[in-house]
Write a protein that holds these residues in place. Structure first.
Motif, PDB file in Angstrom:
ATOM      1  N   THR A  77      21.446  55.146  58.747  1.00 58.89           N
ATOM      2  CA  THR A  77      22.759  55.359  59.354  1.00 58.89           C
ATOM      3  C   THR A  77      22.622  56.210  60.606  1.00 58.89           C
ATOM      4  OG1 THR A  77      23.219  57.351  58.034  1.00 58.89           O
ATOM      5  CG2 THR A  77      23.870  55.232  57.091  1.00 58.89           C
ATOM      6  N   SER A  78      21.370  56.410  61.047  1.00 57.39           N
ATOM      7  CA  SER A  78      21.115  57.208  62.249  1.00 57.39           C
ATOM      8  C   SER A  78      20.099  56.522  63.157  1.00 57.39           C
ATOM      9  CB  SER A  78      20.614  58.611  61.854  1.00 57.39           C
ATOM     10  OG  SER A  78      19.503  58.540  60.979  1.00 57.39           O
ATOM     11  N   HIS A  79      20.228  55.185  63.267  1.00 59.81           N
ATOM     12  CA  HIS A  79      19.364  54.450  64.191  1.00 59.81           C
ATOM     13  C   HIS A  79      19.498  55.034  65.598  1.00 59.81           C
ATOM     14  CE1 HIS A  79      19.753  50.956  61.234  1.00 59.81           C
ATOM     15  NE2 HIS A  79      18.456  51.109  61.355  1.00 59.81           N
ATOM     16  N   PRO A  80      18.405  55.260  66.317  1.00 63.73           N
ATOM     17  CA  PRO A  80      18.504  55.792  67.678  1.00 63.73           C
ATOM     18  C   PRO A  80      19.223  54.860  68.650  1.00 63.73           C
ATOM     19  CG  PRO A  80      16.300  56.128  66.795  1.00 63.73           C
ATOM     20  CD  PRO A  80      17.011  55.223  65.839  1.00 63.73           C
ATOM     21  N   PHE A  81      19.110  53.537  68.443  1.00 60.51           N
ATOM     22  CA  PHE A  81      19.711  52.565  69.354  1.00 60.51           C
ATOM     23  C   PHE A  81      20.770  51.742  68.631  1.00 60.51           C
ATOM     24  CE2 PHE A  81      15.507  53.353  71.132  1.00 60.51           C
ATOM     25  CZ  PHE A  81      15.786  53.570  72.469  1.00 60.51           C
ATOM     26  N   GLN A  82      21.854  51.450  69.338  1.00 59.80           N
ATOM     27  CA  GLN A  82      22.929  50.653  68.752  1.00 59.80           C
ATOM     28  C   GLN A  82      22.740  49.161  68.985  1.00 59.80           C
ATOM     29  OE1 GLN A  82      26.942  51.884  69.518  1.00 59.80           O
ATOM     30  NE2 GLN A  82      26.513  54.048  69.186  1.00 59.80           N
ATOM     31  N   ASP A  83      22.099  48.769  70.095  1.00 63.81           N
ATOM     32  CA  ASP A  83      21.914  47.336  70.334  1.00 63.81           C
ATOM     33  C   ASP A  83      20.508  47.012  70.850  1.00 63.81           C
ATOM     34  OD1 ASP A  83      22.119  48.352  72.877  1.00 63.81           O
ATOM     35  OD2 ASP A  83      23.650  46.957  73.562  1.00 63.81           O
ATOM     36  N   ARG A  84      19.559  47.883  70.582  1.00 64.23           N
ATOM     37  CA  ARG A  84      18.148  47.571  70.713  1.00 64.23           C
ATOM     38  C   ARG A  84      17.607  47.519  69.296  1.00 64.23           C
ATOM     39  NH1 ARG A  84      13.347  51.539  73.100  1.00 64.23           N
ATOM     40  NH2 ARG A  84      11.678  49.968  73.164  1.00 64.23           N
ATOM     41  N   LEU A  85      16.821  46.513  68.971  1.00 66.21           N
ATOM     42  CA  LEU A  85      16.344  46.332  67.603  1.00 66.21           C
ATOM     43  C   LEU A  85      15.390  47.471  67.240  1.00 66.21           C
ATOM     44  CD1 LEU A  85      16.391  44.506  65.103  1.00 66.21           C
ATOM     45  CD2 LEU A  85      14.474  43.235  66.098  1.00 66.21           C
ATOM     46  N   ASN A  86      15.890  48.402  66.452  1.00 62.53           N
ATOM     47  CA  ASN A  86      15.084  49.557  66.063  1.00 62.53           C
ATOM     48  C   ASN A  86      13.857  49.135  65.253  1.00 62.53           C
ATOM     49  OD1 ASN A  86      16.962  52.135  66.694  1.00 62.53           O
ATOM     50  ND2 ASN A  86      18.245  50.449  65.998  1.00 62.53           N
ATOM     51  N   ALA A  87      14.034  48.165  64.371  1.00 64.06           N
ATOM     52  CA  ALA A  87      12.906  47.656  63.598  1.00 64.06           C
ATOM     53  C   ALA A  87      11.874  46.993  64.498  1.00 64.06           C
ATOM     54  CB  ALA A  87      13.397  46.662  62.541  1.00 64.06           C
ATOM     55  N   GLY A  88      12.320  46.487  65.642  1.00 63.94           N
ATOM     56  CA  GLY A  88      11.395  45.892  66.609  1.00 63.94           C
ATOM     57  C   GLY A  88      10.492  46.933  67.243  1.00 63.94           C
ATOM     58  N   VAL A  89      11.013  48.130  67.492  1.00 62.86           N
ATOM     59  CA  VAL A  89      10.199  49.219  68.013  1.00 62.86           C
ATOM     60  C   VAL A  89       9.131  49.601  66.986  1.00 62.86           C
ATOM     61  CG1 VAL A  89      10.205  51.577  68.913  1.00 62.86           C
ATOM     62  CG2 VAL A  89      12.142  50.067  69.376  1.00 62.86           C
ATOM     63  N   VAL A  90       9.528  49.655  65.716  1.00 67.91           N
ATOM     64  CA  VAL A  90       8.576  49.961  64.648  1.00 67.91           C
ATOM     65  C   VAL A  90       7.491  48.898  64.587  1.00 67.91           C
ATOM     66  CG1 VAL A  90       8.306  50.253  62.159  1.00 67.91           C
ATOM     67  CG2 VAL A  90      10.305  51.212  63.314  1.00 67.91           C
ATOM     68  N   LYS A  91       7.889  47.639  64.713  1.00 65.12           N
ATOM     69  CA  LYS A  91       6.915  46.542  64.692  1.00 65.12           C
ATOM     70  C   LYS A  91       5.871  46.713  65.788  1.00 65.12           C
ATOM     71  CE  LYS A  91       5.664  42.571  66.830  1.00 65.12           C
ATOM     72  NZ  LYS A  91       5.395  42.377  68.275  1.00 65.12           N
ATOM     73  N   GLU A  92       6.300  47.091  66.991  1.00 70.31           N
ATOM     74  CA  GLU A  92       5.360  47.287  68.096  1.00 70.31           C
ATOM     75  C   GLU A  92       4.427  48.464  67.816  1.00 70.31           C
ATOM     76  OE1 GLU A  92       4.921  45.206  70.343  1.00 70.31           O
ATOM     77  OE2 GLU A  92       6.795  44.159  70.779  1.00 70.31           O
ATOM     78  N   ALA A  93       4.981  49.559  67.294  1.00 64.96           N
ATOM     79  CA  ALA A  93       4.161  50.739  67.008  1.00 64.96           C
ATOM     80  C   ALA A  93       3.107  50.442  65.946  1.00 64.96           C
ATOM     81  CB  ALA A  93       5.049  51.895  66.564  1.00 64.96           C
ATOM     82  N   LEU A  94       3.428  49.569  65.003  1.00 69.78           N
ATOM     83  CA  LEU A  94       2.484  49.209  63.943  1.00 69.78           C
ATOM     84  C   LEU A  94       1.516  48.121  64.387  1.00 69.78           C
ATOM     85  CD1 LEU A  94       4.915  49.148  60.877  1.00 69.78           C
ATOM     86  CD2 LEU A  94       3.295  50.948  61.502  1.00 69.78           C
ATOM     87  N   ALA A 353       7.664  47.342  83.174  1.00 66.42           N
ATOM     88  CA  ALA A 353       6.323  47.870  82.931  1.00 66.42           C
ATOM     89  C   ALA A 353       6.111  48.178  81.452  1.00 66.42           C
ATOM     90  CB  ALA A 353       6.098  49.125  83.772  1.00 66.42           C
ATOM     91  N   LEU A 354       7.144  48.696  80.791  1.00 66.36           N
ATOM     92  CA  LEU A 354       7.037  48.972  79.358  1.00 66.36           C
ATOM     93  C   LEU A 354       6.768  47.690  78.586  1.00 66.36           C
ATOM     94  CD1 LEU A 354       7.317  50.808  76.874  1.00 66.36           C
ATOM     95  CD2 LEU A 354       9.787  50.411  76.960  1.00 66.36           C
ATOM     96  N   TYR A 355       7.449  46.615  78.939  1.00 68.03           N
ATOM     97  CA  TYR A 355       7.252  45.339  78.268  1.00 68.03           C
ATOM     98  C   TYR A 355       5.823  44.832  78.460  1.00 68.03           C
ATOM     99  CZ  TYR A 355       7.339  40.311  77.476  1.00 68.03           C
ATOM    100  OH  TYR A 355       7.038  39.044  77.057  1.00 68.03           O
ATOM    101  N   ARG A 356       5.344  44.870  79.698  1.00 67.01           N
ATOM    102  CA  ARG A 356       4.012  44.335  79.993  1.00 67.01           C
ATOM    103  C   ARG A 356       2.904  45.163  79.339  1.00 67.01           C
ATOM    104  NH1 ARG A 356       6.416  43.853  85.386  1.00 67.01           N
ATOM    105  NH2 ARG A 356       6.999  41.675  85.732  1.00 67.01           N
ATOM    106  N   ASN A 357       3.155  46.435  79.151  1.00 65.25           N
ATOM    107  CA  ASN A 357       2.131  47.323  78.589  1.00 65.25           C
ATOM    108  C   ASN A 357       2.486  47.790  77.178  1.00 65.25           C
ATOM    109  OD1 ASN A 357       0.280  47.850  81.067  1.00 65.25           O
ATOM    110  ND2 ASN A 357       2.347  48.174  81.853  1.00 65.25           N
ATOM    111  N   ARG A 358       3.311  47.019  76.475  1.00 65.35           N
ATOM    112  CA  ARG A 358       3.823  47.497  75.194  1.00 65.35           C
ATOM    113  C   ARG A 358       2.725  47.695  74.148  1.00 65.35           C
ATOM    114  NH1 ARG A 358       4.858  42.153  75.683  1.00 65.35           N
ATOM    115  NH2 ARG A 358       4.541  40.743  73.895  1.00 65.35           N
ATOM    116  N   LYS A 359       1.659  46.908  74.196  1.00 64.96           N
ATOM    117  CA  LYS A 359       0.585  47.101  73.231  1.00 64.96           C
ATOM    118  C   LYS A 359      -0.092  48.449  73.416  1.00 64.96           C
ATOM    119  CE  LYS A 359      -1.058  42.800  71.250  1.00 64.96           C
ATOM    120  NZ  LYS A 359      -2.299  42.033  70.920  1.00 64.96           N
ATOM    121  N   ALA A 360      -0.306  48.818  74.653  1.00 63.88           N
ATOM    122  CA  ALA A 360      -0.961  50.100  74.935  1.00 63.88           C
ATOM    123  C   ALA A 360      -0.016  51.263  74.670  1.00 63.88           C
ATOM    124  CB  ALA A 360      -1.450  50.133  76.381  1.00 63.88           C
TER     125      ALA A 360
END
Length: 490
Positions: A77-94, A353-360
Motif C-alpha cells: 500500500t506504499s508503492h513508490p510509483f502510481q503508474d510505473r510498474l513497481n514490480a517491473g523495477v524489481v524484475k530489472e534489479a533481479l 539513457a536509463l532504458y539503454r543501460n538498465r542492465k548495468a
C-alpha cells in the motif's frame, strides 16, 4: 500440488526505540507511554517498498535458479510509483529475463494475503515459478499510535508445483466494506476510527465468520490448526478470533510486534515466512488477512526447508538501535531541515539513457571477456585486458550477488547526503572487477580496507522536481558476518 517452494524476508537494520517516540510526545500525548516498550523497524532514507522487496526476493531466491521465475507480483500500500510498474523495477534489479510477467497489487489492507492467493492461482497456469513479494514503508503521522506500532519490512515467496515446503490446502475470502481506517488519494496518513469499532464489529464478527466458513469449506476443524497467523494490532485479538473457531491459544503465532512492529498489509506474509523457518512436517498453518473483509489460507508443511537465506530471524538479528527521534523524523521526510546549498542541484534522470543501460544500472551486470577472463563494469565493446585488442568478446557478468572487499573508503562530511557523512570508495569483487560505490549501513569508525561487503539495491537520489526516484547499488558490510553463526549458515 501448488504451494510454497521457498520463503525469504527483509527487515531494515535500524530499529527506532519506541521509548524515544513516546518521550518526545509526552508533553502532548502522555498516553503513548503505554506503547513505549520494544522497537520498530525503521527504513533509512534510501530504502522503500521496491528496495526492500528486492532484498526479500534475493533472500528467497538464495541458491535457486532465477530463470524458473515466470511472474513477479509486488503487494504494497506504499508503492513508490502510481503508474510505473513497481514490480517491473524489481524484475530489472533481479536481472530476470524480459519474458517475465509482472503485476502490482495494492489499494487494500489485505493486499498481502490477496496477492498470495493470486500467486497461487497464477502458479497453476505457469510452467515455472511465481515470485510473490510484499513490502511496506508506510508514512505514519508523528504523535499517532501508528507511529509507534508500525514497522517497515518485506517478505518473499517462491510459489510453484514441485519440491514444496508447504502445500496449499485451500483458501476462502469475504469482501465487506467495513472501514476501520483509510487513506484517501493525496493524503499522507491514514485516518483511524475508534479501536472499539474494530474490535467489536471486525475482529469479533467478520474475522471469526470468515475463519469458520473456511474451515468448514475444506473439511477442517479448529483443533487441526497447528499455527494460527493473523496480524491483529490490538492485543489479544488474534487469540480471541482463534478461540472463536476452536483453535488453541498455543497455536497463535507471535506477531513480532515488540521486535519490529507491524508491517501493515504484508505483516501476515512476514509471519508466514517466519513460521516456515521451523515448521514440522504435517503442521497445518492458517493465515488470516483482515481488511474490508477477510482472506483465509491453509498450508500443510512438508518438513522441507523453505529458508535458504537469512529469513525473518536472520534479518531481525541484524539490528542497530536508534534513539534519535529527530533523525527519524528527518529521514522519513517529516522534518524539513536546512539541507544547505550543496543539496541544490538537479537530479533529472535521462530516461532514454536509463532504458539503454538498465542492465548495468538496475541489475549491476558487467562484462567478462570470454578470451581473457577480465571483468569490467560497465560492460564495454572493447576488452580492457592488458595488451589485448579483442572486441565484442564480453559476455554478461552479474555482480550483484558476488562478495566484494573494500579497497578504499572515505567519509565525506561536505558532500550532501540525507544521512551524513557520505561514505564512498572503491571495492573489488571476488572473481575480478572493481567499482566505485557508496557505502550504506555503515557504523562510524567500523569500516576498513579489506573488509567484506555485499551489494544492496538502494535509492540513489530523489528527483524532487519531477518526483522520480533514481536507484542503484550500494555496498554494505557483509550482513552474514554480522549475525549469529547459526543464523548466517548458508
Amino acid at each position: 500440488m501448488i504451494g510454497i517452494r521457498a520463503a525469504g524476508a527483509y527487515v531494515p537494520r535500524l530499529r527506532l526505540q519506541r521509548s524515544s517516540i513516546a518521550a518526545a510526545h509526552a508533553w502532548f500525548a502522555p498516553g503513548l507511554k503505554a506503547l513505549s516498550g520494544g522497537e520498530r523497524a525503521m527504513a533509512n532514507w534510501d530504502e522503500d517498498a521496491i528496495t526492500m522487496a528486492v532484498e526479500a526476493a534475493r533472500d528467497a531466491l538464495h541458491g535457486r535458479e532465477r530463470d524458473l521465475v515466470r511472474k513477479v507480483i509486488l503487494a504494497s500500500t506504499s508503492h513508490p510509483f502510481q503508474d510505473r510498474l513497481n514490480a517491473g523495477v524489481v524484475k530489472e534489479a533481479l536481472n530476470l529475463p524480459d519474458g517475465v510477467a509482472a503485476l502490482d497489487i495494492g489499494g487494500s489492507q489485505r493486499a498481502g494475503t490477496s496477492a498470495l492467493l493470486e500467486a497461487l492461482e497464477s502458479a497453476r497456469a505457469f510452467d515455472g515459478d511465481v515470485l510473490l513479494l510484499g513490502a511496506e514503508k508506510r508514512r505514519t503521522q508523528p504523535g499517532s499510535e501508528l507511529e509507534l506500532t508500525h514497522g517497515d519490512a518485506a517478505a518473499a515467496f517462491v510459489i510453484g508445483q514441485d519440491e514444496l515446503a508447504a502445500e496449499f490446502v485451500g483458501g476462502h475470502s469475504l469482501t465487506i466494506d467495513f472501514v476501520d481506517h483509510f487513506r484517501s488519494e493525496g493524503q499522507d496518513f491514514d485516518y483511524v476510527w475508534e479501536s472499539r469499532w474494530l474490535r467489536e464489529e471486525g475482529y469479533a464478527k467478520i474475522a471469526p465468520r470468515a475463519l469458520k466458513e473456511a474451515l468448514a469449506r475444506h473439511g477442517l476443524a479448529g483443533a487441526d490448526v497447528s499455527r494460527f497467523i493473523m496480524a491483529a494490532p490490538q492485543k489479544g485479538a488474534a487469540a480471541m478470533i482463534a478461540g472463536a473457531a476452536g483453535i488453541s491459544a498455543s497455536a497463535v503465532a507471535d506477531d513480532l510486534a515488540q521486535q519490529m512492529g507491524g508491517a501493515g498489509a504484508i505483516q501476515p506474509l512476514i509471519l508466514l515466512a517466519r513460521a516456515l523457518e521451523d515448521a514440522d512436517a504435517g503442521e497445518l498453518i492458517t493465515v488470516v488477512g483482515f481488511g474490508q473483509g477477510c482472506d483465509v489460507l491453509f498450508f500443510r508443511a512438508t518438513g522441507s526447508s523453505a529458508v535458504a537465506g537469512l529469513g525473518v530471524s536472520g534479518w531481525l538479528a541484524r539490528r542497530t538501535p536508534e534513539a534519535n527521534y529527530v533523525r527519524y523524523l528527518t529521514l522519513a521526510g517529516h522534518l524539513a531541515i536546512d539541507r544547505g546549498m550543496r543539496a541544490e542541484f538537479d537530479q533529472k534522470t535521462p530516461l532514454a539513457a536509463l532504458y539503454r543501460n538498465r542492465k548495468a544500472v538496475m541489475g549491476l551486470v558487467g562484462g567478462r571477456c570470454a578470451k581473457t577472463g577480465v571483468v569490467q563494469f560497465p560492460k564495454t565493446a572493447i576488452s580492457v585486458a592488458q595488451n589485448a585488442r579483442a572486441q565484442d568478446t564480453q559476455e554478461d557478468y552479474p555482480l550483484a550477488d558476488r562478495l566484494a572487499r573494500i579497497v578504499t573508503h572515505t567519509a565525506d562530511g561536505l558532500t550532501y547526503s540525507p544521512d551524513p557523512p557520505c561514505y564512498y570508495g572503491a571495492i573489488e569483487f571476488e572473481g575480478g572487477g572493481r567499482l566505485t560505490v557508496e557505502y550504506a549501513d555503515v557504523e562510524p569508525g567500523r569500516i576498513e580496507v579489506g573488509a567484506p561487503v555485499r551489494m544492496m539495491f538502494r535509492v540513489r537520489a530523489h528527483d524532487e522536481t519531477r518526483g522520480f526516484i533514481k536507484y542503484f547499488w550500494k555496498a554494505v558490510p557483509d550482513y552474514r558476518a554480522a549475525i549469529p553463526a547459526t543464523l548466517a549458515a548458508e
